[in-house]
Design an enzyme around this catalytic site. Structure first.
Site, PDB file in Angstrom:
ATOM      1  N   CYS A   1       5.582  -2.329  -7.109  1.00 22.37           N
ATOM      2  CA  CYS A   1       4.685  -3.356  -6.810  1.00 22.37           C
ATOM      3  C   CYS A   1       4.659  -3.654  -5.506  1.00 22.37           C
ATOM      4  O   CYS A   1       3.252  -4.422  -4.984  1.00 22.37           O
ATOM      5  CB  CYS A   1       3.194  -3.282  -7.932  1.00 22.37           C
TER       6      CYS A   1
ATOM      7  N   ARG B   1      15.815  -1.523 -15.409  1.00 21.17           N
ATOM      8  CA  ARG B   1      14.319  -2.049 -16.587  1.00 21.17           C
ATOM      9  C   ARG B   1      15.467  -2.463 -18.004  1.00 21.17           C
ATOM     10  O   ARG B   1      16.611  -1.028 -18.083  1.00 21.17           O
ATOM     11  CB  ARG B   1      13.609  -1.078 -17.409  1.00 21.17           C
TER      12      ARG B   1
ATOM     13  N   GLN C   1      11.813   5.213  -8.437  1.00 18.82           N
ATOM     14  CA  GLN C   1      11.028   5.960  -8.805  1.00 18.82           C
ATOM     15  C   GLN C   1      10.718   6.630  -8.477  1.00 18.82           C
ATOM     16  O   GLN C   1      10.910   5.814  -6.838  1.00 18.82           O
ATOM     17  CB  GLN C   1      10.025   5.558  -8.889  1.00 18.82           C
TER      18      GLN C   1
ATOM     19  N   ASP D   1       8.125   6.221  -6.299  1.00 18.19           N
ATOM     20  CA  ASP D   1       6.445   5.002  -6.598  1.00 18.19           C
ATOM     21  C   ASP D   1       5.994   5.459  -5.137  1.00 18.19           C
ATOM     22  O   ASP D   1       6.278   5.764  -3.343  1.00 18.19           O
ATOM     23  CB  ASP D   1       6.939   4.537  -6.623  1.00 18.19           C
TER      24      ASP D   1
ATOM     25  N   HIS E   1       1.895   3.151  -3.759  1.00 17.38           N
ATOM     26  CA  HIS E   1       0.670   2.759  -3.900  1.00 17.38           C
ATOM     27  C   HIS E   1      -0.334   2.993  -3.022  1.00 17.38           C
ATOM     28  O   HIS E   1      -0.116   2.874  -2.418  1.00 17.38           O
ATOM     29  CB  HIS E   1       0.967   1.392  -3.576  1.00 17.38           C
TER      30      HIS E   1
ATOM     31  N   LYS F   1      -5.911   5.055 -16.683  1.00 15.11           N
ATOM     32  CA  LYS F   1      -4.010   4.967 -16.511  1.00 15.11           C
ATOM     33  C   LYS F   1      -4.781   6.910 -17.347  1.00 15.11           C
ATOM     34  O   LYS F   1      -5.099   7.230 -17.807  1.00 15.11           O
ATOM     35  CB  LYS F   1      -2.860   4.826 -16.915  1.00 15.11           C
TER      36      LYS F   1
ATOM     37  N   HIS G   1      -1.900   3.545  -8.683  1.00 11.57           N
ATOM     38  CA  HIS G   1       0.036   3.345  -8.604  1.00 11.57           C
ATOM     39  C   HIS G   1       0.078   4.787  -9.159  1.00 11.57           C
ATOM     40  O   HIS G   1      -0.693   5.226 -10.348  1.00 11.57           O
ATOM     41  CB  HIS G   1       1.019   2.597  -9.910  1.00 11.57           C
TER      42      HIS G   1
HETATM   43 ZN   LIG Z   1       3.478   0.118  -9.284  1.00 10.13          ZN
END
Ligand SMILES: [Zn+2]
Ligand SMILES: [Zn+2]
Length: 597
Positions: free
Chosen positions: A295, A324, A342, A344, A346, A426, A472
């Site tokens: 992010c 992680r 990911q 991912d 945004h 979420k 996200h």
């Molecule tokens: Zn994020």
């Protein structure tokens, strides 16, 4: 009515009682029912069995021999005890009395330390005393008479494994015995059948058979290496995502694997998720982190120039590799790892665009999941937790936007009250695989916190600075986990468009190899993924191997095929489907790939 979970929990005491009878000198850990865990159908109990203990991982299993015979023995004992109609009696004692009762039980003594002075609740069933709050059944009579009379035949001890006391690697390793229990024998049989099917589909086994990935202790736990076939599969998925998301207006980013710690201090992650973040790396007096999430980098990309309301929504996507910390005990093949990529993204949008954006990302997201063969899913909407950022009004608005999106798309969902993250509500989507198991993959989070923390802005119609809302979203979740789920869903027999190797060409004898190469040349022009099997082995052995490796098409070529300019086709799951011309085969297979089925 006795609740099944009360029964499961009570069985954990009976299990411990049986172990006490069979292995005198055992020290007892704890034994909850597993309602809230991944294995929802059972119970377990942790023991330090007599004989000398070591901290080696597999020592506890060895202590009891091979394990499975012991399980049968313990299970038999449990049934004997149940038939004796053992009662569960509750007693409340003082700490002092508690310490006396459990004087030879170090783990129980440790637990007592943390309990209130005069409220030590103990339960006695037969000769076994345990520290527990209950609830339990009244007597084991209930497990073979009345409403729950089938239980005595509807439970089973399933597994024996090592588990650290209190889940902490610094503590001694105990022996954990797992069991499952159902209301009826039929349910138990059904469960065991599904388990067996799941074992056959274990992606760790399939991944090895098909040479997809490698997890090597010398490399590190939870750090998979993608082998050529696995890398091909991953690249196919990446290319597909790249094409789809680009069409939907996403812009792609690449960001570093490490970054200054201050980024995550500012974002709040260092504070809230520190237990999952690896220790900082020192570079020139500054501290850097292996990135736990992408992010902050995407925010920096957004802030690389002044943004106007006309630019919004801005959608950044990245196949971002993050690291992680996961406890070694929970690592599992590709589905629980320590380094993963990911898919991912945004999305930065104006508050008034939120509903529309949510509808769009949900709609396209579900379409993509469907393309991979996941048509069944459960949607969970998590609302405001006790500790939260922003105003209750903002939360309400965001939650309403989500509900509105569901309504517009006709989607059913469940609410998880208070389950949101501190920065916004979420949605989690759990996909259902072919065995009906749920897998958490997609997540969509609305965020009021990061735009504020990083002072993110855009210029609105009136020329005023405004704060955008950030979403996200990860659709597949991580490529590692998703591919693990894919393999189990399809039991390794991936659809043609995803198969790293789509075709094996098998020449019957060496004199047919030239023709095999000619056919291969035509496949190459058409971007098909194939292999010529010209090893010195029998055709039937190659066919068996191809079936084991789940190769979609096996083509056998010999004299007849050379004469007819054809191939003899074996399709996975269907066997020999006859001879077709090379032209027709290519046409057919190209169509199948395009359909993504
Ligand atoms: Zn994020
Ligand atoms: Zn209990």
């Amino acid at each position: 009515m006795i609740k099944i979970n009360t029964i499961r929990h009570s069985l954990s005491h009976i299990l411990a009682y049986a172990v006490q009878e069979l292995y005198p000198g055992t020290k007892f850990g704890i034994g909850p029912s597993m309602v809230r865990q991944a294995h929802q159908n059972g119970f377990y109990y942790d023991f330090a069995l007599p004989k000398k203990t070591s901290t080696r991982k597999d020592s506890s299993v060895k202590q009891m021999g091979a394990g499975t015979e012991d399980l049968a023995k313990i299970e038999k004992k449990m049934r004997e005890l149940i038939k004796k109609d053992v009662k569960f009696n509750k007693k409340v004692v003082s700490k002092k009395e508690g310490k006396k009762i459990f004087k030879n039980q170090p783990y129980k003594l440790e637990l007592i330390k943390g309990l209130p002075e005069n409220k030590i609740i103990i339960y006695q069933c037969g000769d076994f005393i345990d520290l527990c709050k209950g609830p339990h059944i009244k007597s084991t009579l209930q497990l073979h008479s009345g409403q729950a009379k089938e239980i005595i035949d509807a439970f089973k001890l399933t597994k024996i494994a090592g588990a650290y006391w209190k889940g902490d690697e610094k503590n001694p390793m105990l022996t954990r015995i797992y069991g499952v229990a159902f209301e009826t024998k039929k349910e138990l049989e059904n469960y065991l059948r599904l388990q067996k099917e799941a074992e056959k589909r274990d992606h760790r086994v399939l991944g090895k058979k098909s040479e997809l990935f490698l997890i090597d202790e010398e490399v590190g736990a939870g750090l998979p290496i993608w082998l050529p076939y696995g890398a091909t599969l991953r690249k196919i998925i990446e290319d597909y995502l790249y094409k789809e998301l680009t069409e939907q207006g996403y812009k792609w980013l690449f960001t570093p694997h490490i970054g200054n710690i201050n980024l995550w201090k500012k974002s709040g992650h260092w504070n809230f998720y520190r237990e999952n973040i690896y220790s900082p790396i020192k570079i020139d007096k500054e501290e850097y982190l292996l990135k736990p999430m992408n992010c902050p980098f995407h925010i920096k990309a957004y802030q690389s120039k002044i943004r106007s309301y006309k630019d919004l929504p801005i959608k950044f996507a990245e196949l971002g590799t993050v690291y992680r910390y996961e406890k070694s005990g929970v690592l599992h093949g590709l589905t629980r790892v320590r380094g993963f990529t990911q898919d991912d993204a945004h999305i930065f949008c104006a508050p008034e665009q939120l509903s529309e954006e949510l509808i769009s990302i949900l709609k396209y997201g579900l379409d993509i999941l469907k393309t991979f063969g996941f048509k069944d899913y459960q949607i969970y909407l998590s609302t405001r937790p006790k500790k939260f950022m922003g105003s209750p009004k903002m939360w309400q608005k965001a939650t309403n936007s989500l509900k509105y999106a569901f309504k517009k798309l006709g989607l059913k969902y469940q609410i998880d009250p208070g389950g949101g993250v501190f920065y916004g509500p979420k949605i989690d989507i759990k996909i259902k695989d072919s065995l009906g198991r749920e897998w958490q993959c997609s997540t969509f989070q609305i965020d009021f916190n990061l735009p504020q923390a990083f002072n993110v802005s855009y210029i609105d119609k009136k020329g005023k600075k405004k704060e955008p809302i950030m979403i996200h979203r990860a659709l597949l979740g991580s490529l590692e986990r998703f591919i693990g789920v894919l393999l189990e869903h399809y039991a390794g027999a991936l659809p043609l468009w995803l198969s790293p190797v789509q075709i094996w060409i098998i020449p019957i004898a060496s004199r047919h190899e030239k023709y095999a190469k000619e056919v291969a040349k035509r496949f190459k022009i058409k971007d098909l993924r194939f292999k010529i099997k010209d090893e010195n082995e029998t055709v039937s052995k190659k066919i068996r191997e191809g079936e084991m490796k789940k190769i979609p098409y096996l083509l056998v070529v010999g004299d007849k095929e050379i004469k007819n300019k054809s191939v003899r086709v074996r399709k996975i799951g269907k066997g020999d489907i006859g001879e077709v011309s090379v032209d027709r085969f290519i046409k057919k297979i190209k169509k199948e790939i395009e359909s993504k089925k």
